[in-house]
Design an enzyme around this catalytic site. Structure first.
Site, PDB file in Angstrom:
ATOM      1  N   ILE A 302      40.825  57.214   2.011  1.00 47.47           N
ATOM      2  CA  ILE A 302      41.396  57.011   0.684  1.00 47.47           C
ATOM      3  C   ILE A 302      40.420  57.437  -0.399  1.00 47.47           C
ATOM      4  CG2 ILE A 302      42.270  55.286  -0.947  1.00 47.47           C
ATOM      5  CD1 ILE A 302      44.198  55.856   1.270  1.00 47.47           C
ATOM      6  N   ASP A 322      28.904  55.790  -0.952  1.00 53.62           N
ATOM      7  CA  ASP A 322      29.303  55.380   0.397  1.00 53.62           C
ATOM      8  C   ASP A 322      28.050  55.084   1.198  1.00 53.62           C
ATOM      9  OD1 ASP A 322      30.551  55.390   3.160  1.00 53.62           O
ATOM     10  OD2 ASP A 322      32.286  55.954   1.964  1.00 53.62           O
ATOM     11  N   ALA A 372      37.235  51.599  -3.432  1.00 56.06           N
ATOM     12  CA  ALA A 372      37.926  51.795  -2.154  1.00 56.06           C
ATOM     13  C   ALA A 372      37.058  51.425  -0.969  1.00 56.06           C
ATOM     14  CB  ALA A 372      38.375  53.260  -2.032  1.00 56.06           C
ATOM     15  N   LYS A 418      47.680  43.742   4.436  1.00 50.98           N
ATOM     16  CA  LYS A 418      47.160  42.695   5.329  1.00 50.98           C
ATOM     17  C   LYS A 418      46.598  41.509   4.551  1.00 50.98           C
ATOM     18  CE  LYS A 418      46.202  45.733   9.244  1.00 50.98           C
ATOM     19  NZ  LYS A 418      46.915  46.907   8.720  1.00 50.98           N
ATOM     20  N   LYS A 430      40.158  40.437   1.982  1.00 50.95           N
ATOM     21  CA  LYS A 430      40.718  41.302   0.942  1.00 50.95           C
ATOM     22  C   LYS A 430      41.508  40.482  -0.073  1.00 50.95           C
ATOM     23  CE  LYS A 430      40.644  45.234   0.644  1.00 50.95           C
ATOM     24  NZ  LYS A 430      39.708  46.095  -0.128  1.00 50.95           N
ATOM     25  N   LEU A 459      48.889  57.658   6.678  1.00 52.36           N
ATOM     26  CA  LEU A 459      48.929  58.594   7.799  1.00 52.36           C
ATOM     27  C   LEU A 459      47.623  59.356   7.920  1.00 52.36           C
ATOM     28  CD1 LEU A 459      52.504  60.051   7.187  1.00 52.36           C
ATOM     29  CD2 LEU A 459      51.829  58.412   8.933  1.00 52.36           C
ATOM     30  N   GLY A 460      47.057  59.347   9.119  1.00 54.01           N
ATOM     31  CA  GLY A 460      45.869  60.143   9.386  1.00 54.01           C
ATOM     32  C   GLY A 460      44.571  59.543   8.902  1.00 54.01           C
ATOM     33  N   GLU A 553      46.028  39.958  14.730  1.00 53.55           N
ATOM     34  CA  GLU A 553      47.081  40.930  14.459  1.00 53.55           C
ATOM     35  C   GLU A 553      48.441  40.237  14.412  1.00 53.55           C
ATOM     36  OE1 GLU A 553      47.779  45.467  15.881  1.00 53.55           O
ATOM     37  OE2 GLU A 553      47.664  43.982  17.476  1.00 53.55           O
TER      38      GLU A 553
END
Length: 640
Positions: A302, A322, A372, A418, A430, A459-460, A553
Site C-alpha cells: 500500500i 520503512d 501505512a 480486521k 489497529k 489483491l497482490g 482468524e
C-alpha cells in the site's frame, strides 16, 4: 539444403528480389499479351519498332513501380493496401502509355500500341503481381503451420465486434506465433450459421450444450475491455468445458505484432478487479502540489503505491520511511527511474523510535502524513503481541503526536477491516491505533485533521492469499485453506490507495472512512477458480486441504462495528463510520501502560490491557481466550 539457405532465419524476402520479380511479371505479361494477339492474327502497328515498344512499356511500368514502391511491403503480410499500390502503379503506367498512344495517333496518324493490348496488359500484370503475393503469403503460412503445427494452441476469440476481428486477424497474420485461430464464440442469437474470416461463429447456447469443445479448441481469448459481467460468464463457460482462458489488450492500443506478444493467461486478479472510484484529481492535486509529504511503510504494498500516486501530483518532497532495507532500496531504484524530476528522501527507520521520527518532522515540515506502516500478519502477531504494541500502537502514537506538535495539515492512517470486532491481537492493535488517532482530533491546541481509512484485503499485496495460492499451485499442490466457509472482501492496490488519497481531502477530521467493498468472495471458490485457470482440475490434479482456522482468524471480516452508524459522503462508494470514541487522556494512559507491559514482554498482560482498550475484542482459536472468561470489571481490577 534448407539449412544452407537458412530459410528459417530469413525474416522476409529482400526488396530488390521482390522488385526483380515484379519486373519479370510485367515482362511476362507483355509477352503473354503479344502471344495472345499473335494467335488471334491481329496486325500490330509499327512492327519494325517492336523491341523499342516493348522496352518502353517495361520502362514506364518500372518507373511507376519504383515511385509507388510496390516492392516495399513484406510479402507474408500482404493486404489489400499492397493491391492498391500495384493498382496505382500499373494504372499510372497505363495512363502514360495511353498518352503516348494519343500523341502517336495525332502526329503519325495511328497509335503506337493497340488500345485493347494496353488494357489487356494492365489486367494481366495486376493479376499476376497480386497473385504472386497472395500465393507466397499462403505458402509461408502453411510452412510455418506445418513447422509449429503440433504446438499450436487452438484459440476461439470471444466476440464478433471489430476489436475481436482485429485480434483474430493478428493471429492469422502472425503464423510464427504459437496460436491458431479455430473459431469465434458469440452470445448473439443470429450467429448460428455465420462464418467470419473463414471460421465458424459458435453461439453461446450451442456451446453450453456441447461437451466436446476440447476436441476443437484449447483456449478462449477474451479482450481486456470486455464488460466484467460478460467476462465472468465466458470464463465460467470455458473453465466448465475444460478450456484455458487467455486475455489480450484491445487491438486499438497495440500494433499487430504487439498484440500477439501481449496475449497472456487470465489471472484471478482480472476477475476480481472492480471499477475504480472516480477521484477528484484537482482537489487531490491541490493538497499535494508543492507540498512536503511523509509516507510511512513506504516500501510495502500500500505504501509504495501511495508514493507512486503522490509522485504524479507535483509535491516538493516525498519522504519515504520503512524499516525493511531491501524493499526500500528496490523502491528507491524504481522511483528514481520512473520519476526523475521528483524530489525523494528515503529513510531507513523504525516508527517506534520517537527520536528518529522527530528529526524528520523538524527538518521537512510535512503538510500531509500517510501512515501505512504496520504489522499485519495475524498468526505472527498472535504469537508476538508485544511487537504489535510497539509498531501498530506505539508507532502510530509517535506519528500522530508529532503531526499535532508540528502542525501537520492532515494525518491519514491506513487501517483494516480486521480492526472491526477484532478476534486477534493484530486487529485489536489497529483498533487501538484508530482510537488514539481519533482522540487527538478534539484535543487542546490541535490544528491537524486526523483521518482514518478502513478497507479489506488488497489483491497482490505482500503475503496475501492469491500469491500464496499461486506458489502452491506451481508446486503441484496441495492448496491449503483454513475453512471451507471462509470469505473475504477484495480490492485492487491502486483502488485502495486512491481511496486513501481521496480521504485525505475529505471531512473535518476524526472520521473513519469505509469503502463499499462489493460482494465478498468465498476463498474456496477463489482457490478452485485459480486451479482451473492454471489448467488443472481441483481435487484431481491439485488437491485442496482444509487445515483449520489459524489463531485469531475469523470466517468473515466486517467494515463496521455493531455500535457504529454509517454516514454517506459525496462519493457513493465512500462512507463515514461513526464508531465509539475515547477521550485522549484515557487512551493515552492505557497506551503508556500497554507499552510498559510490552517492553517487559508480558504477553498476557499486553492482551489484557488491549481488551480493556477494545472491549469488543474477543479472541478466537487463541491462547488468549482465557481472558474472555474473566468479567470485564475483573479485568480492570486485575489491571489496576
Amino acid at each position: 539444403m534448407v539449412n544452407v539457405l537458412k530459410i528459417k532465419e530469413l525474416r522476409y524476402v529482400p526488396r530488390w528480389v521482390v522488385f526483380f520479380i515484379d519486373i519479370s511479371i510485367v515482362s511476362f505479361s507483355v509477352l503473354t499479351t503479344y502471344l495472345f494477339l499473335k494467335n488471334l492474327h491481329v496486325k500490330i502497328n509499327f512492327i519494325e519498332y517492336f523491341n523499342e515498344k516493348i522496352f518502353t512499356v517495361i520502362a514506364v511500368n518500372i518507373l511507376f513501380m519504383f515511385l509507388f514502391k510496390t516492392y516495399a511491403g513484406i510479402i507474408r503480410y500482404s493486404t489489400f493496401f499492397d493491391f492498391f499500390r500495384i493498382l496505382w502503379a500499373s494504372g499510372s503506367a497505363l495512363l502514360v502509355l495511353l498518352g503516348i498512344n494519343f500523341i502517336s495517333d495525332t502526329v503519325l496518324g495511328k497509335p503506337l500500341y493497340l488500345y485493347p493490348a494496353l488494357f489487356l496488359l494492365f489486367f494481366i500484370s495486376i493479376f499476376l503481381m497480386f497473385f504472386f503475393r497472395m500465393t507466397t503469403k499462403q505458402l509461408f503460412k502453411r510452412w510455418m503451420g506445418a513447422k509449429n503445427g503440433l504446438s499450436k494452441i487452438r484459440i476461439a476469440v470471444v466476440g464478433v465486434e471489430d476489436q475481436s476481428v482485429s485480434l483474430a486477424n493478428a493471429i492469422i497474420h502472425n503464423p510464427g506465433q504459437p496460436y491458431q485461430l479455430a473459431g469465434f464464440f458469440s452470445a448473439r442469437s443470429d450467429s448460428k450459421k455465420a462464418v467470419l474470416l473463414g471460421h465458424k461463429v459458435y453461439n453461446k447456447k450451442e456451446l453450453l450444450k456441447n461437451d466436446h469443445l476440447k476436441s476443437r479448441f484449447d483456449a478462449v481469448l477474451i479482450r481486456e475491455m470486455m464488460d466484467r459481467t460478460q467476462m465472468e460468464a465466458w470464463v465460467t463457460l470455458a473453465l466448465d468445458k475444460g478450456l484455458k482462458v487467455l486475455k489480450s489488450p484491445d487491438a486499438s492500443k497495440i500494433n499487430e505484432d504487439g498484440i500477439i506478444g501481449s496475449i497472456r493467461p487470465l489471472q484471478i486478479e482480472d476477475l476480481l478487479e472492480r471499477t475504480p472510484i472516480k477521484i477528484e484529481n484537482e482537489e487531490v492535486k491541490s493538497r499535494h502540489f508543492n507540498k512536503s509529504i511523509l509516507v510511512t511503510g513506504g516500501a510495502g504494498s500500500i505504501g509504495s503505491e501511495i508514493v507512486r500516486q503522490v509522485a504524479r501530483l507535483g509535491s516538493s518532497l516525498i519522504v519515504v520511511v520503512d524499516q525493511a532495507e531491501s524493499p526500500l532500496y528496490e523502491l528507491k531504484l524504481e522511483l528514481l527511474e520512473r520519476f526523475p524530476d521528483q524530489n525523494f528522501k528515503f529513510v531507513l527507520a523504525d516508527i517506534s523510535n520517537h527520536y528518529r521520527l522527530e528529526k524528520l518532522f523538524e527538518d521537512y515540515h510535512f503538510s500531509t502524513v500517510y501512515h501505512a506502516a504496520a504489522y499485519k500478519h495475524v498468526p505472527l502477531i498472535e504469537d508476538n503481541p508485544h511487537e504489535a504494541v510497539f509498531v501498530n500502537i506505539g508507532g502510530t502514537r509517535n506519528l500522530a503526536l508529532l503531526s499535532k506538535q508540528y502542525n501537520v495539515s492532515r494525518f491519514v492512517m491506513v487501517s483494516t477491516d480486521k480492526a472491526v470486532n477484532p478476534t486477534n491481537v493484530m486487529g485489536a492493535s489497529k483498533r487501538a491505533a484508530e482510537l488514539f488517532v481519533q482522540s487527538l482530533q478534539n484535543s487542546p491546541d490541535n490544528t491537524t485533521k486526523f483521518i482514518t481509512t478502513r478497507f479489506g484485503n488488497v489483491l497482490g499485496s505482500n503475503g496475501s492469499v492469491i500469491p500464496h495460492f499461486k506458489k502452491q499451485i506451481e508446486k503441484g499442490g496441495p492448496v491449503t485453506i483454513t475453512h471451507p466457509d471462509i470469505i473475504r472482501y477484495f480490492m485492487t492496490i491502486p483502488e485502495a490507495c486512491e481511496l486513501v488519497l481521496q480521504a485525505g481531502t475529505m471531512g473535518n477530521g476524526g472520521e473513519i472512512y469505509v469503502f463499499d467493498m462489493g460482494k465478498p468472495v468465498k476463498i474456496l471458490d477463489l482457490a478452485k477458480r485459480m486451479i482451473k485457470l492454471s489448467g488443472y482440475t481441483p481435487d484431481v490434479d491439485i488437491k485442496i486441504d482444509f487445515i483449520g482456522l489459524r489463531p485469531g482468524e475469523k470466517l468473515y471480516e466486517e467494515l463496521l462495528t455493531d455500535n457504529s452508524t454509517t454516514i454517506p459522503t459525496h462519493h457513493e462508494k465512500i462512507m463515514i463510520s461513526r464508531d465509539p470514541l475515547m477521550e485522549f487522556e484515557e487512551i493515552e494512559l492505557l497506551s503508556k501502560q500497554i507499552m510498559r507491559s510490552a517492553i517487559k514482554k508480558e504477553s498476557l498482560q499486553v492482551v489484557k490491557i488491549l481488551k480493556i482498550i477494545v472491549p469488543e475484542f474477543i479472541s478466537n482459536n487463541s491462547e488468549f481466550e482465557i481472558l474472555d472468561k474473566t468479567p470485564e470489571h475483573e479485568l480492570y481490577q486485575q489491571h489496576s
